[in-house]
Design a protein around this motif. Structure first.
Motif, PDB file in Angstrom:
ATOM      1  N   GLU A   1       0.840  -1.208   0.000  1.00 48.98           N
ATOM      2  CA  GLU A   1       0.000   0.000   0.000  1.00 48.98           C
ATOM      3  C   GLU A   1       0.869   1.249   0.000  1.00 48.98           C
ATOM      4  OE1 GLU A   1      -3.358   0.312   0.143  1.00 48.98           O
ATOM      5  OE2 GLU A   1      -3.916  -1.796   0.374  1.00 48.98           O
ATOM      6  N   ILE A   2       0.482   2.213  -0.818  1.00 50.29           N
ATOM      7  CA  ILE A   2       1.044   3.568  -0.737  1.00 50.29           C
ATOM      8  C   ILE A   2      -0.120   4.528  -0.932  1.00 50.29           C
ATOM      9  CG2 ILE A   2       2.549   5.286  -1.829  1.00 50.29           C
ATOM     10  CD1 ILE A   2       4.406   3.122  -2.673  1.00 50.29           C
ATOM     11  N   PRO A   3      -0.347   5.413   0.018  1.00 47.46           N
ATOM     12  CA  PRO A   3      -1.430   6.375  -0.163  1.00 47.46           C
ATOM     13  C   PRO A   3      -1.109   7.341  -1.309  1.00 47.46           C
ATOM     14  CG  PRO A   3      -0.123   6.932   1.745  1.00 47.46           C
ATOM     15  CD  PRO A   3       0.377   5.600   1.279  1.00 47.46           C
ATOM     16  N   SER A   4      -2.122   8.026  -1.777  1.00 47.65           N
ATOM     17  CA  SER A   4      -1.947   8.949  -2.889  1.00 47.65           C
ATOM     18  C   SER A   4      -0.845   9.952  -2.590  1.00 47.65           C
ATOM     19  CB  SER A   4      -3.255   9.686  -3.174  1.00 47.65           C
ATOM     20  OG  SER A   4      -3.112  10.535  -4.287  1.00 47.65           O
ATOM     21  N   THR A   5       0.156   9.994  -3.486  1.00 45.91           N
ATOM     22  CA  THR A   5       1.324  10.846  -3.309  1.00 45.91           C
ATOM     23  C   THR A   5       1.460  11.758  -4.512  1.00 45.91           C
ATOM     24  OG1 THR A   5       2.447   9.097  -2.052  1.00 45.91           O
ATOM     25  CG2 THR A   5       3.822  10.866  -2.943  1.00 45.91           C
ATOM     26  N   LEU A   6       1.588  13.044  -4.287  1.00 44.69           N
ATOM     27  CA  LEU A   6       1.689  14.023  -5.363  1.00 44.69           C
ATOM     28  C   LEU A   6       3.152  14.331  -5.619  1.00 44.69           C
ATOM     29  CD1 LEU A   6       0.083  15.924  -7.266  1.00 44.69           C
ATOM     30  CD2 LEU A   6       0.213  17.652  -5.453  1.00 44.69           C
TER      31      LEU A   6
ATOM     32  N   ALA B   1      -0.669   6.170  -6.457  1.00 39.16           N
ATOM     33  CA  ALA B   1      -1.112   5.394  -5.297  1.00 39.16           C
ATOM     34  C   ALA B   1      -0.962   3.916  -5.635  1.00 39.16           C
ATOM     35  CB  ALA B   1      -2.563   5.712  -4.956  1.00 39.16           C
ATOM     36  N   VAL B   2      -0.705   3.089  -4.627  1.00 39.41           N
ATOM     37  CA  VAL B   2      -0.550   1.647  -4.818  1.00 39.41           C
ATOM     38  C   VAL B   2      -1.484   0.934  -3.854  1.00 39.41           C
ATOM     39  CG1 VAL B   2       1.046  -0.305  -4.802  1.00 39.41           C
ATOM     40  CG2 VAL B   2       1.873   1.956  -5.466  1.00 39.41           C
TER      41      VAL B   2
ATOM     42  N   ILE C   1      -2.148   5.922 -11.418  1.00 40.02           N
ATOM     43  CA  ILE C   1      -1.409   7.149 -11.713  1.00 40.02           C
ATOM     44  C   ILE C   1      -2.396   8.201 -12.197  1.00 40.02           C
ATOM     45  CG2 ILE C   1       0.276   8.200 -13.290  1.00 40.02           C
ATOM     46  CD1 ILE C   1       1.867   5.610 -13.065  1.00 40.02           C
ATOM     47  N   GLY C   2      -2.272   9.392 -11.661  1.00 42.18           N
ATOM     48  CA  GLY C   2      -3.139  10.486 -12.036  1.00 42.18           C
ATOM     49  C   GLY C   2      -2.345  11.711 -12.426  1.00 42.18           C
TER      50      GLY C   2
END
Length: 478
Positions: free
Chosen positions: A81-86, A93-94, A101-102
């Motif tokens: 898990e990886i929270p949404s990162t900018l 996010a994972v 990917i955004g």
């Protein structure tokens, strides 16, 4: 145990685990694939995925937005898990083996409340104040078509004009000297309001409020065979109202030829405003471009026969039509087959793969593919009116002709009577037509008549003429 982290400075996703090093590790998305750099082994291993990739020989850019499957041989990814990162170029996010990917937009602006705030700020903003052009091609999914060609001519003739490009994410490369603005970001809203000229090739999306001193040049994106807008089959008052509302936003409409001028004016109720019949800027490259450079960028060996399969989209399906087996066709025709999905299907499915098959759906400029191809295989796509600039052979694979013509869309003229190449209904018929040495002479008269009607202004200087008009009208200044 398998863990994940983001190296923000290097823009990399790093997955680590215990045990022997996996044989392979891949991020697999619809239009991009990334193979990891694997290290370690024995007690621990590490897979490093770069979050930038180079396509078609260009500079490395952030990966396209979308969901990616994370594949690592033998690794248990359920708890990763990886929270949404900018990051600077994207947001990632994972979760449980999936990587999302955004675009690099602060999540606060992607909420309904955030977008509403930006829209209200945009509406209130005094606009049309900057000597700038805001470009958009196919809803920001590509940088190509007529807007891209106009950008290049504008950069040469008026280098002092600021050029913004609307893009869905930063995987979309913008021309040298231009500024990328990601759709929905604060800068996107600001630039769209500030620019004195908007150049688009499809409908304006989201909320649009014309500013004082602001103009819209609608280049459109093809001479039509299929019926458009108000001419589409069936009476739909909501569609009719939407068409009229949209066309009233445009100040000028660009047409490839006088045939298109007549149709577009009526189909979009574009009355009382100018239509510039100047040929298509995107086709300038077909007159002056070098096919060898494009083939080299695609990795095609010298002397190879190149077939481009470029069908249009269908109103009754989301995915690209699959009327050919490209790998089988490559073998049948002894050719490299380029597969080009329509801009409306770029977000669906995955790239075709196989021996001597190259999926070019994500390639930025269709005109460069037309330049590289020895022959075009299409159906009802407006690409037929562009490819004829080259004089090279065309083939029309139309297994659903009766349905498309009679029920789905309808035509402005009888394709069977006027097509400058054979109409075929199966891959076997297509292969036979491709092998027919007498094809070009058999259709020479039709082809000449076709070019005389549709391509008289496609002389390699359309973009220059359009930019000269823009400057003469004072839409922007040198």
């Amino acid at each position: 145990m398998t863990t994940a982290r983001i190296d923000e400075s290097a823009e990399e996703l790093i997955i680590s685990g215990a045990g022997a090093r996996p044989a392979s590790a891949t991020l697999l998305g619809a239009r991009a694939r990334v193979d990891a750099r694997l290290t370690g082994g024995g007690k621990t291993w590490k897979a490093v995925f770069p979050l930038r990739a180079s396509r078609w020989g260009g500079a490395p850019l952030p990966l396209p937005a979308g969901e990616y499957e994370l594949r690592i041989d033998g690794a248990d990814l359920g708890a990763v898990e990886i929270p949404s990162t900018l990051l600077a170029g994207l947001r990632i996010a994972v979760h449980a083996g999936a990587v999302v990917i955004g675009a690099p937009i602060d999540p606060v602006y992607e909420t309904a409340e955030g977008q509403s705030t930006l829209e209200e700020r945009y509406v209130a903003q005094a606009g049309g104040t900057e000597n700038a052009v805001f470009f958009e091609s196919f809803y920001g999914k590509t940088v190509g078509c007529n807007p891209q060609a106009i950008d290049r001519a504008l950069a040469a003739l008026a280098p002092g004009v600021t050029r913004y490009w609307s893009v869905v994410d930063l995987s979309v490369a913008v021309p040298d000297g231009a500024i990328a603005v990601v759709e929905g970001s604060p800068e996107w809203w600001r630039a769209r309001a500030a620019a004195r000229l908007l150049v688009v090739n499809d409908w304006l999306r989201r909320r649009f409020a014309r500013k004082a001193g602001q103009r819209v040049l609608q280049t459109w994106h093809g001479t039509p065979l299929k019926r458009l807008a108000l001419h589409r089959p069936g009476f739909d008052p909501r569609r009719m109202a939407a068409v009229v509302k949209e066309s009233r936003r445009w100040d000028v409409l660009l047409a490839q030829n006088t045939y298109s001028e007549r149709i577009l004016r009526k189909a979009y109720a574009f009355f009382g405003r100018p239509i510039w019949v100047e040929g298509y800027p995107r086709n300038d490259a077909l007159v002056s471009g070098d096919p060898a450079l494009v083939r080299a960028a695609l990795g095609i060996a010298e002397g190879e026969r190149v077939l481009l399969y470029a069908p249009t989209w269908r109103d009754d399906r989301r995915e690209m039509v699959d009327f050919i087996d490209p790998e089988a066709l490559a073998a049948q025709a002894d050719a490299v087959v380029l597969v080009r999905g329509h801009s409306r299907t770029i977000d669906t499915g995955r790239d075709h793969a196989g021996a001597r098959v190259i999926d070019v759906t994500g390639f930025p400029e269709t005109s460069q593919l037309l330049l590289a191809a020895d022959a075009l295989i299409t159906d009802y796509s407006s690409v037929m009116f562009d490819f004829s600039v080259t004089g090279k052979p065309m083939y029309f694979l139309v297994p659903d002709l009766d349905h498309y013509r009679g029920q789905l869309r309808g035509f402005y003229f009888d394709l069977e009577e006027r097509a400058p190449g054979p109409l075929v209904h199966t891959q076997e018929e297509l292969a036979a037509a491709l092998a027919d040495q007498g094809h070009e002479s058999a259709y020479a008269e039709r082809y000449a008549a076709w070019r005389a009607q549709f391509n008289t202004r496609d002389d390699g200087h359309a973009a220059e003429r359009v930019v000269s008009r823009i400057l003469d009208q004072g839409y922007v200044t040198r």
